[in-house]
Motif scaffolding. Structure first.
Motif, short mmCIF file in Angstrom:
data_model
loop_
_atom_site.label_atom_id
_atom_site.label_comp_id
_atom_site.label_asym_id
_atom_site.label_seq_id
_atom_site.Cartn_x
_atom_site.Cartn_y
_atom_site.Cartn_z
N THR A 108 41.14 -34.24 -6.07
CA THR A 108 40.18 -35.08 -6.78
C THR A 108 39.92 -36.38 -6.04
OG1 THR A 108 40.86 -34.11 -8.89
CG2 THR A 108 39.69 -36.21 -8.98
N HIS A 109 40.96 -36.99 -5.51
CA HIS A 109 40.76 -38.24 -4.77
C HIS A 109 39.85 -38.01 -3.56
CE1 HIS A 109 41.87 -41.03 -1.45
NE2 HIS A 109 41.79 -41.93 -2.41
N GLY A 110 40.08 -36.92 -2.83
CA GLY A 110 39.25 -36.63 -1.67
C GLY A 110 37.80 -36.38 -2.04
N ARG A 111 37.56 -35.68 -3.15
CA ARG A 111 36.18 -35.44 -3.58
C ARG A 111 35.51 -36.75 -4.00
NH1 ARG A 111 34.89 -30.93 -1.32
NH2 ARG A 111 33.23 -30.43 -2.83
N ALA A 112 36.30 -37.64 -4.62
CA ALA A 112 35.75 -38.94 -5.01
C ALA A 112 35.40 -39.78 -3.78
CB ALA A 112 36.76 -39.70 -5.88
N MET A 113 36.20 -39.67 -2.72
CA MET A 113 35.89 -40.42 -1.51
C MET A 113 34.66 -39.85 -0.81
SD MET A 113 37.86 -42.95 -1.44
CE MET A 113 37.15 -43.52 0.08
N ILE A 172 23.49 -34.94 -3.05
CA ILE A 172 24.88 -34.55 -2.80
C ILE A 172 25.82 -35.43 -3.61
CG2 ILE A 172 26.69 -34.42 -1.06
CD1 ILE A 172 24.51 -33.73 0.98
N ARG A 173 25.55 -36.73 -3.59
CA ARG A 173 26.39 -37.67 -4.35
C ARG A 173 26.42 -37.31 -5.83
NH1 ARG A 173 23.82 -43.41 -5.45
NH2 ARG A 173 22.64 -41.99 -6.81
N ASP A 174 25.26 -37.09 -6.41
CA ASP A 174 25.21 -36.79 -7.84
C ASP A 174 25.85 -35.44 -8.15
OD1 ASP A 174 23.90 -39.19 -8.04
OD2 ASP A 174 21.88 -38.31 -8.30
N GLY A 175 25.71 -34.49 -7.21
CA GLY A 175 26.37 -33.21 -7.41
C GLY A 175 27.88 -33.34 -7.37
N LEU A 176 28.39 -34.19 -6.51
CA LEU A 176 29.85 -34.42 -6.45
C LEU A 176 30.35 -35.06 -7.73
CD1 LEU A 176 30.18 -35.57 -2.74
CD2 LEU A 176 31.47 -33.70 -3.80
N ARG A 177 29.60 -36.00 -8.28
CA ARG A 177 30.03 -36.61 -9.54
C ARG A 177 30.13 -35.55 -10.64
NH1 ARG A 177 30.23 -41.32 -12.40
NH2 ARG A 177 29.39 -42.63 -10.75
N ALA A 178 29.12 -34.72 -10.74
CA ALA A 178 29.14 -33.68 -11.77
C ALA A 178 30.32 -32.72 -11.54
CB ALA A 178 27.82 -32.92 -11.76
N GLU A 179 30.55 -32.37 -10.29
CA GLU A 179 31.65 -31.47 -9.96
C GLU A 179 33.00 -32.07 -10.34
OE1 GLU A 179 32.01 -30.03 -5.73
OE2 GLU A 179 33.92 -31.09 -5.97
N ILE A 180 33.20 -33.35 -10.01
CA ILE A 180 34.47 -34.02 -10.32
C ILE A 180 34.68 -34.10 -11.82
CG2 ILE A 180 35.70 -36.23 -10.18
CD1 ILE A 180 34.21 -36.62 -7.44
N HIS A 225 35.53 -30.37 -12.89
CA HIS A 225 36.74 -29.71 -12.39
C HIS A 225 37.93 -30.66 -12.19
CE1 HIS A 225 34.66 -25.93 -11.64
NE2 HIS A 225 33.70 -26.60 -11.01
N GLY A 226 37.65 -31.95 -12.03
CA GLY A 226 38.72 -32.89 -11.73
C GLY A 226 39.25 -33.63 -12.93
N VAL A 227 38.78 -33.27 -14.11
CA VAL A 227 39.22 -33.92 -15.35
C VAL A 227 39.71 -32.85 -16.31
CG1 VAL A 227 38.54 -35.36 -17.31
CG2 VAL A 227 37.53 -35.77 -15.05
N ASP A 228 40.86 -33.09 -16.90
CA ASP A 228 41.36 -32.21 -17.96
C ASP A 228 40.59 -32.54 -19.23
OD1 ASP A 228 42.83 -31.26 -20.23
OD2 ASP A 228 44.62 -31.08 -18.99
N GLY A 229 39.71 -31.63 -19.65
CA GLY A 229 38.86 -31.88 -20.79
C GLY A 229 39.61 -32.12 -22.08
N ARG A 230 40.76 -31.46 -22.22
CA ARG A 230 41.53 -31.61 -23.46
C ARG A 230 42.20 -32.96 -23.55
NH1 ARG A 230 46.80 -30.79 -24.54
NH2 ARG A 230 47.15 -29.85 -22.48
N ARG A 231 42.83 -33.40 -22.45
CA ARG A 231 43.56 -34.67 -22.47
C ARG A 231 42.72 -35.84 -21.96
NH1 ARG A 231 48.91 -33.19 -19.21
NH2 ARG A 231 47.35 -32.03 -17.99
N GLY A 232 41.61 -35.55 -21.32
CA GLY A 232 40.77 -36.62 -20.82
C GLY A 232 41.39 -37.40 -19.68
N VAL A 233 42.14 -36.71 -18.77
CA VAL A 233 42.78 -37.38 -17.64
C VAL A 233 42.28 -36.75 -16.34
CG1 VAL A 233 44.87 -37.92 -18.95
CG2 VAL A 233 44.77 -35.79 -17.62
#
Length: 627
Positions: free
Chosen positions: A404-409, A436-444, A447-455
C-alpha cells in the motif's frame, strides 16, 4: 576494547563520527579508532575492529590509566574534543578529519593541560577489511621521518612522533607536561606515489571548523535546537563532497538484532533515503541542486532501469558477498559487502524522487531541459510498470506484493507530474497522468483498506499492519486526521508499538520478509508516529515520544537505525541518515503544531564536570595558549 556485558563490542553510542565528506571514521569513548574506509565511504576498510577484533585493524590513542571526564564536538562541527583525567594530570585530545580538496587525513592531537600524562598508542593497520597485513617501514621524506604501510595499490603514512614495531602492531608511549602538545596524522596514499607531507594541524583545524560552521550558518531559523542542527550536520557529513551522493550510513553489517543475520551494507546511495534527506535540507534552507545533478548522472543513459541504490559516484552495485574472516559486531554474522537490494523493484522510489525534485523546484532551483526530461521519463517508466508488484520500502526478500505504501508513492509521483504542468507550466501529458493518479487512488481505497475495520493494510493481499503506513499523509494521498488514518494509528499502537513505546516496522514473525530472526524497533518509525501525533492534536504524547527518541542519541547526538530497549543499546548501521531525517521532519511537525522541541544533547547526566570548551585554533581549554 571495552566490551558489553555479553562480551561484544562497545555500544554504538560510545562511538564518535569523524568526517571529511569523503569518508568517515568511528572512534570509541576509550580512544580506539575502530572503523575507517579509504578513500571513500564504500572503499575497503583499513580499520575493521568494529566488525571483528583489534587484530582486524585499529588505532588506539589514550592517556595511560586515564578516564574520560567529558567528550563533545566543537559547536556545529565534527571536531571531537575529549578531556581525560589520570592520577598525575589531565589531557585534552582533539580529533578531526581535515576539510581539504585533494587528500584524506585523520588528525589526533594531545595536549597536557595539568600535571603530567603519558599517552599510549597501539596501531594495527590492515587492508582489505582486516585481511591483509601491509609492508610497514620508516621513510624520510619532506624533511621528516615517517611510518608508511603499503599493500598492493593501497598505502598509509603516519606523521608525528614515531611508533616502534611490536609483533604485528606498532606502539609508543609519550610523556607530556602541562602546556606540551603532540600531534599525529594518518594520511591515505597510493602505494606507488611519494608520501604526502604532514598536514599543517593548526591551519587544518581552523579551516575545518570554518567549513563546517560556514555551512551551518545557512540553517534557517534560530529556533532549532541542538539535536536538529546536529542531525542536519550528520546528513551533510554523509554527503560525498565531490559527487553529491548521500550514503545511507557510514558502516556495513551492524546488526538489526544482536547475534542475528539482518546485517546489511549501507555505504551506498539509496534514491529514497537521499530524496527524503533533500526534503529535510530544503525545509531548513541548506539544499542546492547537487543531489539532483547526482541523480541525473546516475541514471543517464539508462532511464528505463532506475535502481534502488547506487554507488557514491552513481555506479551500479554488483551484488552482495560475505566476509567470512570477520566475526561481526557482537558476534552478528554474516558480514556483508555490497547489497542485494540493488536488483529489487521498489515502487515507492520514483515517488520519493519526484517529491524531492518538486520541493527543489518550489525552493527556486530551476528546471532545465535535462532535469524535466528525466522526470517525464521516470513517470513514463512508472506507468509502464504500473501492474508490477514490488519488494516495498522495507526491501522484503520474500515474494513481491502490491504494498500500500508503494502504491501511494506512485500516486504521489503522478500527482507531482500533474502539478508541474498545471502550476509551473512545464510540458507533459497531464491528462494521462491525472487519469493514472486518480485510478491509483481508487485502487488503494478499494484494495489497500480493510473495509470492515477502516484501516490501511500493509499490502493488498495481506492483513498485516505496517509502520510505513504512518508516512501516507506525507504523500498527500490522505490527511493525518482522516478516520482511516486514525484507525490505522490505533492498530499500529496495538500491534507494533512495544511496552517501551517504540515502533516495529511490521511483525517479523509473519514471515512476510523472507528472513529469519527478529529485529529491533526502527527509530524512523517512532519519529513518523511523533509526526502523526503532532498533526492530530496529540501534542503531549508527540513531545514525550520525541524526547525519548532524541535521548537515544547519547552524548554526541548520533542515531543508528534501531534501538534495542532490552539491552538499552542502539542497533543497526550508524550513524543512520534515515533516523536523523525522521527526527528533523518530526521536529517540523511539532513546531507546526505549536510545540517547540526543548530536547538537547548531551543529557545533563552524561557530562560530568564543565561543558566542553568552544576551542579556537591555537588555544587550549579556558583560553590558555597552547604550546
Amino acid at each position: 576494547m571495552q566490551t558489553t556485558p555479553d562480551g561484544g563490542h562497545p555500544p554504538l553510542d560510545s562511538y564518535a563520527l569523524l568526517a571529511d565528506r569523503r569518508t568517515a571514521a568511528l572512534v570509541s569513548r576509550e580512544g580506539s579508532l575502530d572503523w575507517l574506509c579509504l578513500p571513500r565511504f564504500d572503499s575497503e576498510a583499513v580499520f575493521a575492529a568494529l566488525l571483528g577484533t583489534h587484530g582486524n585493524g585499529h588505532w588506539s590513542l589514550a592517556p595511560v590509566d586515564g578516564e574520560v571526564v567529558w567528550r563533545q564536538y566543537l559547536r556545529d562541527t565534527f571536531v571531537l574534543v575529549t578531556r581525560w583525567r589520570t592520577p598525575g594530570g589531565e589531557a585534552v585530545v582533539t580529533e578531526f578529519m581535515p576539510d581539504t580538496e585533494d587528500r584524506v587525513d585523520v588528525v589526533r592531537q594531545v595536549e597536557c593541560v595539568r600535571g603530567e600524562v603519558t599517552v599510549r598508542h597501539e596501531l594495527v593497520m590492515r587492508f582489505r577489511y582486516g585481511l591483509s597485513k601491509p609492508w610497514v617501514r620508516r621513510l624520510t621524506s619532506h624533511g621528516e621521518e615517517m611510518l608508511t604501510a603499503v599493500s598492493g595499490p593501497n598505502g598509509l603514512v603516519l606523521h608525528g612522533p614515531l611508533l616502534h614495531p611490536d609483533g604485528d602492531r606498532h606502539v609508543g608511549d609519550f610523556s607530556l607536561t602541562a602546556g606540551q602538545r603532540l600531534s599525529w596524522s594518518l594520511t591515505c596514499m597510493r602505494s606507488w606515489e611519494r608520501p604526502l607531507a604532514a598536514v599543517d594541524v593548526p591551519a587544518a583545524l581552523a579551516a575545518t571548523v570554518g567549513a563546517w560552521r560556514g555551512w551551518a550558518e545557512g540553517i534557517r531559523s534560530t529556533a532549532h535546537t541542538e539535536p536538529i542542527r546536529r542531525s542536519l550536520l550528520v546528513l551533510r557529513a554523509l554527503t560525498h563532497r565531490d559527487t553529491g551522493g548521500i550514503v545511507a550510513a557510514a558502516t556495513t553489517s551492524l546488526p538489526e538484532a544482536f547475534g542475528g543475520v539482518r546485517n546489511w551494507d549501507y555505504r551506498y546511495v539509496w534514491v529514497r533515503d537521499s530524496a527524503m534527506t533533500i526534503e529535510a535540507m530544503i525545509a531548513h534552507g541548506v539544499a542546492d541542486r547537487t543531489w539532483r545533478d547526482w541523480l541525473l548522472r546516475a541514471i543517464a543513459g539508462d532511464y528505463d532501469d532506475l535502481q534502488v541504490l547506487y554507488g557514491i559516484g552513481g555506479e551500479r552495485i554488483e551484488g552482495e558477498r560475505t566476509l567470512g574472516h570477520l566475526a561481526g559486531y557482537a558476534s552478528s554474522r554474516p558480514v556483508r559487502i555490497g547489497n542485494g537490494a540493488t536488483v529489487q523493484y521498489q515502487a515507492d522510489v520514483v515517488g520519493e524522487a519526484m517529491l524531492a525534485l518538486e520541493r527543489l523546484r518550489e525552493a527556486g532551483v530551476e528546471e532545465d531541459s535535462f532535469s524535466w526530461s528525466l522526470q517525464r521519463t521516470l513517470l513514463r517508466r512508472a506507468a509502464e510498470r504500473l501492474g508490477e508488484k514490488d519488494h516495498g520500502i522495507w526491501e522484503m526478500r520474500g515474494r513481491r506484493r502490491y504494498f500500500t505504501h508503494g502504491r501511494a508513492m506512485l500516486w504521489a509521483a503522478f500527482d507531482c507530474g500533474v502539478r508541474a504542468v498545471e502550476r509551473h507550466g512545464l510540458e507533459g501529458d497531464a491528462t494521462r497522468w491525472r487519469a493514472i493518479r486518480d485510478g491509483l487512488r481508487a485502487e488503494i481505497e478499494h484494495h489497500g483498506v480493510d473495509g470492515r475495520r477502516g484501516v490501511f493494510l500493509q499490502a493488498y493481499d495481506s492483513d498485516e499492519a505496517d509502520a510505513s503506513l504512518l508516512a501516507l499523509p506525507h504523500t498527500g494521498l490522505v490527511a493525518a486526521d482522516d478516520p482511516r488514518m486514525l484507525a490505522t494509528v490505533r492498530r499500529i499502537e496495538d500491534e507494533l508499538v512495544d511496552e517501551h513505546g517504540l515502533v516495529r516496522r511490521y511483525r517479523t514473525d509473519s514471515a512476510v520478509d523472507g528472513l529469519d530472526g527478529p529485529e529491533s524497533p526502527f527509530l524512523i518509525c517512532g519519529f513518523w508516529l511523533v509526526s502523526q501525533y503532532a498533526c492530530t492534536g496529540r501534542t503531549a504524547e508527540a513531545d514525550a515520544l520525541f524526547h525519548r527518541l532524541v535521548g537515544y542519541g547519547g552524548e554526541l547526538g548520533l542515531l543508528a537505525e534501531e534501538y534495542d530497549p532490552v539491552t538499552a543499546r542502539l542497533a543497526g548501521n550508524y550513524p543512520q541518515a534515515f533516523s536523523h531525517l525522521g527526527m528533523i521532519l518530526a521536529d517540523a511537525a511539532l513546531r507546526e503544531a505549536g510545540v517547540r522541541c526543548t530536547a538537547s544533547w548531551p543529557p545533563p547526566a552524561a557530562v560530568p564536570g564543565p561543558a566542553a570548551p568552544d576551542l579556537l585554533p591555537g588555544r587550549g581549554p579556558g583560553g590558555a595558549r597552547s604550546a
